[in-house]
Design a protein around this motif. Sequence first.
Motif, PDB file in Angstrom:
ATOM      1  N   ASP A   1       0.844  -1.191   0.000  1.00  0.00           N
ATOM      2  CA  ASP A   1       0.000   0.000   0.000  1.00  0.00           C
ATOM      3  C   ASP A   1       0.882   1.243   0.000  1.00  0.00           C
ATOM      4  N   GLU A   2       0.277   2.414   0.255  1.00  0.00           N
ATOM      5  CA  GLU A   2       1.021   3.670   0.167  1.00  0.00           C
ATOM      6  C   GLU A   2       2.135   3.753   1.209  1.00  0.00           C
TER       7      GLU A   2
ATOM      8  N   GLN B   1       4.971   1.688  -0.125  1.00  0.00           N
ATOM      9  CA  GLN B   1       5.553   2.368  -1.282  1.00  0.00           C
ATOM     10  C   GLN B   1       6.395   3.563  -0.852  1.00  0.00           C
ATOM     11  N   THR B   2       5.920   4.313   0.146  1.00  0.00           N
ATOM     12  CA  THR B   2       6.680   5.451   0.658  1.00  0.00           C
ATOM     13  C   THR B   2       8.014   4.986   1.234  1.00  0.00           C
TER      14      THR B   2
ATOM     15  N   GLU C   1      -2.776   1.934  -7.446  1.00  0.00           N
ATOM     16  CA  GLU C   1      -3.242   2.938  -6.488  1.00  0.00           C
ATOM     17  C   GLU C   1      -2.257   3.132  -5.336  1.00  0.00           C
ATOM     18  N   SER C   2      -1.364   2.160  -5.133  1.00  0.00           N
ATOM     19  CA  SER C   2      -0.392   2.285  -4.047  1.00  0.00           C
ATOM     20  C   SER C   2       0.796   3.153  -4.451  1.00  0.00           C
ATOM     21  N   THR C   3       0.896   3.472  -5.750  1.00  0.00           N
ATOM     22  CA  THR C   3       2.046   4.232  -6.238  1.00  0.00           C
ATOM     23  C   THR C   3       1.992   5.667  -5.721  1.00  0.00           C
ATOM     24  N   THR C   4       3.085   6.121  -5.158  1.00  0.00           N
ATOM     25  CA  THR C   4       3.196   7.485  -4.658  1.00  0.00           C
ATOM     26  C   THR C   4       4.635   7.946  -4.795  1.00  0.00           C
TER      27      THR C   4
END
Length: 344
Positions: free
Chosen positions: A107-108, A111-112, A149-152
């Motif tokens: 998830d985000e 990814q962060t 959608e998890s890409t940030t």
Amino acid sequence: MISFLKRLTAILDQKIIERLKLAAVVPAAMAWPQLTFNYVYDLKRFLSLSAVNKRDTQTKLRALITMDYHRIEKGLALKAPRVGFGSGVVQRLLAYLHKYQENYGFDETAQTALNVLFTYYNFNLEQGLKNEQLYQALITLKDTITDPESTTRKGGVIKVSKQSIHRAAKLDLQNFFVHRYSIRQFAPEEVDMSLIEKAVLMAQKTPSVCNRQSSKVYVYNSDQDKQKALSYQNGNRGFGDQVNKLLIVTSDLEHFVSIGERNQCWIDGGMFAMSLVYALHSLGLGTCCLNWSVEHQRDKQLREAMEIRNSESIIMMIAVGHLPEQLTVAQSSRKNIREVMIFK
């Protein structure tokens, strides 16, 4: 350790019972058992719900990941970061990410953390330190991302200028603070939910321990929900029926990982609540902080009535509404600055 604490709690409970028997004869003795009961309540909640003993939920693992990737961010934000710093933290973070990916996906938050690790790798590469093993581990993790959608792009460090900070911060804050009042007279018009959302987004910039962001805001709109929640709080008499939106701020114990952080939820949650109050004030709304200094029975009752998770400590309620054209506020005095500001 856990069995020892259970025995300690049982001993404390027995001592409370003995004190209660004494209190039936000597009413003045009631303060000691009541205080002990409430400290035991806090102790049990922290031991069973925080990440001190068990790291068995997604929230707890996410907190550990956030804590470590923020440690790397802080190292990169120094004036002269040491090449190869934090290698132990990096290895632990990689292990956390593998475990997180296996159990919860990417998830985000994950990814962060991955972005931070790439920033760390590139910093060291620019300084002449090539860590091929780390690079391959990061590529392997990156290849597991299947949810777009998890890409940030969040995570790591950015360059900012003194001028940009000053330009954005130069407001008449003295006047802003002076005209923030606790409001107990609200206008009848509806507060648009978009204003509440905007204020919460602003409050999310509040500092928190290792950026773990443990705070949450419950927003109650219906008269039934508002009055049910307010019935457990004694400071809203005479104006509770005028409140348009009622907020309950909480701090989740699952974000805290050491005994030294046993009181951190009150600090992080309190800072978040103050930021939220100021954000609402900046949007032209009136607020009144409604304290939640209660004993354990009342705390349990509110959490059950309003369906608030047991791991979340209730920080306070905030009454929100539009301001009427004219209103009366308390003209509260403040201490002399020499009592507050101590020169050493």
